[in-house]
Design a protein around this motif. Structure first.
Motif, PDB file in Angstrom:
ATOM      1  N   ASP A  27      26.800  19.954   3.924  1.00 31.44           N
ATOM      2  CA  ASP A  27      26.798  19.104   2.631  1.00 31.44           C
ATOM      3  C   ASP A  27      25.794  17.907   3.440  1.00 31.44           C
ATOM      4  N   ALA A  28      26.203  17.234   4.190  1.00 28.23           N
ATOM      5  CA  ALA A  28      25.135  16.241   4.910  1.00 28.23           C
ATOM      6  C   ALA A  28      23.807  16.766   5.187  1.00 28.23           C
ATOM      7  N   ILE A  29      23.526  17.905   5.770  1.00 29.87           N
ATOM      8  CA  ILE A  29      22.116  18.467   5.899  1.00 29.87           C
ATOM      9  C   ILE A  29      21.526  18.605   4.492  1.00 29.87           C
ATOM     10  N   ALA A  30      22.151  19.193   3.470  1.00 30.12           N
ATOM     11  CA  ALA A  30      21.561  19.365   2.307  1.00 30.12           C
ATOM     12  C   ALA A  30      21.078  18.055   1.573  1.00 30.12           C
ATOM     13  N   PHE A  31      21.910  17.241   1.655  1.00 33.72           N
ATOM     14  CA  PHE A  31      21.521  15.772   0.952  1.00 33.72           C
ATOM     15  C   PHE A  31      20.647  14.871   1.805  1.00 33.72           C
ATOM     16  N   TYR A  32      20.753  15.243   3.286  1.00 30.92           N
ATOM     17  CA  TYR A  32      19.520  14.564   3.931  1.00 30.92           C
ATOM     18  C   TYR A  32      18.152  15.246   3.554  1.00 30.92           C
ATOM     19  N   GLY A  33      18.227  16.545   3.468  1.00 28.14           N
ATOM     20  CA  GLY A  33      16.909  17.149   3.495  1.00 28.14           C
ATOM     21  C   GLY A  33      16.403  16.850   2.109  1.00 28.14           C
ATOM     22  N   VAL A  34      16.761  16.694   1.119  1.00 28.52           N
ATOM     23  CA  VAL A  34      16.263  16.159  -0.362  1.00 28.52           C
ATOM     24  C   VAL A  34      15.840  14.756  -0.429  1.00 28.52           C
ATOM     25  N   HIS A  35      16.683  13.739  -0.038  1.00 31.52           N
ATOM     26  CA  HIS A  35      16.783  12.567  -0.151  1.00 31.52           C
ATOM     27  C   HIS A  35      15.994  11.744   0.901  1.00 31.52           C
ATOM     28  N   TYR A  36      16.114  12.227   2.094  1.00 28.43           N
ATOM     29  CA  TYR A  36      15.374  11.478   3.355  1.00 28.43           C
ATOM     30  C   TYR A  36      14.160  11.871   3.578  1.00 28.43           C
ATOM     31  N   ALA A  37      13.205  11.483   2.887  1.00 30.30           N
ATOM     32  CA  ALA A  37      11.751  11.688   2.948  1.00 30.30           C
ATOM     33  C   ALA A  37      10.770  10.738   2.505  1.00 30.30           C
ATOM     34  N   PRO A  38       9.545  10.576   2.935  1.00 30.64           N
ATOM     35  CA  PRO A  38       8.715   9.526   2.716  1.00 30.64           C
ATOM     36  C   PRO A  38       8.361   9.324   1.034  1.00 30.64           C
ATOM     37  N   ASP A  39       8.633  10.340   0.536  1.00 28.64           N
ATOM     38  CA  ASP A  39       8.126  10.164  -1.055  1.00 28.64           C
ATOM     39  C   ASP A  39       9.272   9.552  -1.806  1.00 28.64           C
ATOM     40  N   ASN A  40      10.677   9.408  -0.918  1.00 30.58           N
ATOM     41  CA  ASN A  40      11.630   8.789  -1.557  1.00 30.58           C
ATOM     42  C   ASN A  40      12.154   7.640  -0.857  1.00 30.58           C
ATOM     43  N   ALA A  41      10.967   7.033   0.174  1.00 36.65           N
ATOM     44  CA  ALA A  41      11.609   5.795   0.892  1.00 36.65           C
ATOM     45  C   ALA A  41      10.479   4.659   0.576  1.00 36.65           C
ATOM     46  N   ILE A  42      10.932   3.418   0.831  1.00 35.34           N
ATOM     47  CA  ILE A  42       9.976   2.206   0.796  1.00 35.34           C
ATOM     48  C   ILE A  42      10.276   1.497   2.117  1.00 35.34           C
ATOM     49  N   LEU A  43       9.287   1.330   2.662  1.00 37.72           N
ATOM     50  CA  LEU A  43       9.239   0.614   3.907  1.00 37.72           C
ATOM     51  C   LEU A  43       9.016  -0.924   3.872  1.00 37.72           C
ATOM     52  N   VAL A  44       9.765  -1.977   4.040  1.00 34.99           N
ATOM     53  CA  VAL A  44       9.594  -3.263   3.836  1.00 34.99           C
ATOM     54  C   VAL A  44       9.386  -3.946   5.264  1.00 34.99           C
ATOM     55  N   ALA A 104       2.783   8.753   8.624  1.00 30.50           N
ATOM     56  CA  ALA A 104       1.711   9.474   7.633  1.00 30.50           C
ATOM     57  C   ALA A 104       1.931  10.969   7.730  1.00 30.50           C
ATOM     58  N   ASP A 105       2.295  11.683   8.669  1.00 31.83           N
ATOM     59  CA  ASP A 105       2.335  13.096   8.910  1.00 31.83           C
ATOM     60  C   ASP A 105       3.788  13.586   8.623  1.00 31.83           C
ATOM     61  N   LEU A 106       4.717  12.713   8.176  1.00 27.39           N
ATOM     62  CA  LEU A 106       5.822  13.139   7.815  1.00 27.39           C
ATOM     63  C   LEU A 106       5.675  13.902   6.389  1.00 27.39           C
ATOM     64  N   LYS A 107       6.407  14.941   5.905  1.00 26.30           N
ATOM     65  CA  LYS A 107       6.435  15.884   4.912  1.00 26.30           C
ATOM     66  C   LYS A 107       7.251  15.360   3.732  1.00 26.30           C
ATOM     67  N   PRO A 108       6.517  15.269   2.514  1.00 28.78           N
ATOM     68  CA  PRO A 108       7.498  14.829   1.461  1.00 28.78           C
ATOM     69  C   PRO A 108       8.416  15.907   1.174  1.00 28.78           C
ATOM     70  N   PHE A 165       0.692  -0.952  -0.020  1.00 34.01           N
ATOM     71  CA  PHE A 165      -0.089   0.123  -0.056  1.00 34.01           C
ATOM     72  C   PHE A 165       0.972   1.074   0.161  1.00 34.01           C
ATOM     73  N   LYS A 166       0.253   2.435  -0.191  1.00 33.21           N
ATOM     74  CA  LYS A 166       1.030   3.541  -0.476  1.00 33.21           C
ATOM     75  C   LYS A 166       0.455   4.767   0.630  1.00 33.21           C
ATOM     76  N   LEU A 167       1.305   5.402   1.291  1.00 28.99           N
ATOM     77  CA  LEU A 167       0.718   6.504   2.036  1.00 28.99           C
ATOM     78  C   LEU A 167       0.481   7.927   1.254  1.00 28.99           C
ATOM     79  N   GLU A 168      -0.405   8.622   1.740  1.00 33.59           N
ATOM     80  CA  GLU A 168      -0.519   9.813   0.966  1.00 33.59           C
ATOM     81  C   GLU A 168       0.643  10.975   0.711  1.00 33.59           C
ATOM     82  N   ASN A 169       1.629  10.434   1.777  1.00 31.99           N
ATOM     83  CA  ASN A 169       2.866  11.358   1.476  1.00 31.99           C
ATOM     84  C   ASN A 169       3.723  10.857   0.487  1.00 31.99           C
ATOM     85  N   GLY A 170       3.443   9.606  -0.085  1.00 30.93           N
ATOM     86  CA  GLY A 170       4.249   9.015  -1.402  1.00 30.93           C
ATOM     87  C   GLY A 170       4.879   7.896  -0.632  1.00 30.93           C
TER      88      GLY A 170
END
Length: 449
Positions: free
Chosen positions: A202-219, A238-242, A36-41
């Motif tokens: 550098d770390a914060i910028a990379f984290y902010g873009v790529h570490y988000a629910p719309d770029n994640a898969i929970l198995v 569900a409340d995490l922002k994409p 299934f998929k959450l609304e935040n992606g």
């Protein structure tokens, strides 16, 4: 599909003893994926396995070293380390300790195409661990006091794992030569001179873009079902922002027109070795059955002591002490076939290479026998089924597939597609891609004393 080398090796040994592994007799204990998929992606994959009240949780991010900003190599792996350094709710260094106190295990790994974090935990402790994983998805807290010492840690990791190992150094050089434009030619851990310049920003910028629910898969693999676990997943994620991360756009390889050769000598080398890489399609980029054909070809050529290369170079001609070939099919973009051979004492690398090339050329010209095809299909399909007995293995298979451009259907249809591959498809795939101009060959030798 993620290879299960230990399972394939065990089954290959069994085939050698009894001739055939009865695939139909290996119980279909596998996992039927629910999703299934959450609304935040965020995509969620559930692999029910009710044998024991344990769950393997993996969070996969669609970002690896090949997605790094030019000049910032190593940032994906660096951030993997920093993800254990704390949030507003979890003090630095406390994450793994909490998992351990709950009776679980955790770890993480980074590749060219993904970064993944996992915990194996009792079902009644999953709620707490899932909350911790959701917490660090968007609330990582980093300071220079945390980041700079950890940068020293990854630099030392590079020193120990690569800079002190000539074979690993040679592998870096081979990949850099194989890929003319694509970032797969950059080491996952990073080039040292670029790692030394990585910063907190550098770390914060990379984290902010790529570490988000719309770029994640929970198995989630274990004693749960999708209907049962969905409320818990929604509570935590569900409340995490994409972040609105864009689709991957990477440089493409230009046509490769010339074979490349490398030679490296080092006083630490004890035994000469020849390695060759061919640029080939991955499961995600292949046309039709090309990838499955390449998988079969590599198993027949180098899959154990009954393989073509082993029988010719080790057993009959006595030129090598070891020989192997591996198709690295799980990649988002074009990948490689790896060949490696170690000569017997006194055998020149040139002689061994010529003999190896002859075996490969004969195989391309004539193709595998019906018996070789049947045996290889049995081994590969049985290994896939046997591998389903492990929660971790299955969670990793699905996570790898979905972060490298494949689908659930690709995973579940893989055994049947292997079974359906033909001799002509094997010959055609090798003829198309196993060419000198698509290769790089390296000689690693002891330095003259």
């Amino acid at each position: 599909m993620l290879k299960m080398g230990w399972a394939i090796a065990a089954l290959a040994a069994l085939v050698a003893l009894v001739g055939v592994v009865p695939v139909a007799a290996v119980a279909e204990k596998g996992f039927k994926a629910e999703t299934f998929k959450l609304e935040n992606g965020m995509t969620v994959i559930v692999l029910p396995d009710h044998r024991v009240p344990v769950v393997t949780q993996m969070v996969w991010y669609r970002v690896g070293s090949a997605d790094e900003t030019k000049g910032k190599s190593g940032i994906a792996h660096f951030l993997e380390h920093l993800m254990f350094k704390g949030t507003d709710d979890i003090p630095p260094g406390e994450f793994s300790k909490r998992v351990a106190r709950l009776g679980g295990q955790d770890n993480a790994f980074t590749s060219n195409d993904y970064t993944a974090y996992y915990e194996r935990i009792a079902k009644d402790r999953l709620d707490e661990v899932m909350g911790m994983e959701a917490d660090r998805m968007r609330d990582l807290r980093l300071t220079d006091e945390i980041v700079l010492p950890e940068r020293d840690v990854i630099l030392e990791e590079r020193n120990q794992s690569i800079d002190n190992d000539p074979q690993r150094q040679m592998t870096e050089q081979l990949l850099a030569a194989l890929y003319l434009a694509h970032p797969y030619g950059i080491p996952i851990i990073g080039w040292r001179h670029e790692m030394e310049g990585l910063t907190r920003e550098d770390a914060i910028a990379f984290y902010g873009v790529h570490y988000a629910p719309d770029n994640a898969i929970l198995v989630l693999a274990g004693d749960v079902t999708a209907d049962e676990i969905r409320p818990m997943v929604e509570k935590h994620f569900a409340d995490l922002k994409p972040s609105g991360v864009s689709l991957r756009v990477r440089p493409k390889e230009p046509p490769q027109l010339a074979a490349r050769r490398l030679a490296m000598s080092d006083a630490r080398v004890q035994q000469p070795q020849m390695t060759r890489l061919y640029l080939v399609p991955s499961y995600a980029t292949a046309k039709g059955s090309e990838a499955h054909a390449l998988e079969l070809a590599c198993d027949i050529l180098g899959g154990g002591e009954t393989s073509r290369l082993y029988e010719a170079l080790v057993e009959r001609q006595k030129l090598a002490t070891a020989v192997s070939i591996y198709y690295d099919g799980d990649a988002y973009d074009e990948t490689a076939i790896w060949l490696s051979a170690t000569p017997r004492e006194g055998v020149p690398l040139e002689k061994l290479e010529a003999a190896m090339d002859k075996v490969i050329a004969d195989f391309i010209a004539k193709g595998p026998t019906a018996e070789e095809m049947a045996r290889s299909k049995t081994v590969l399909r049985a290994a896939a089924i046997f591998g389903r007995d492990s929660q971790f293995n299955m969670a990793r298979i699905y996570g790898t597939a979905l972060t490298t451009g494949q689908s659930i259907e690709d995973v579940e249809a893989w055994p049947d597609r292997i079974e359906g591959a033909t001799v002509e498809e094997v010959k055609a795939a090798l003829a198309a891609y196993v060419k000198a101009e698509r290769s790089v060959t390296g000689y690693l030798t002891p330095a003259a004393q």
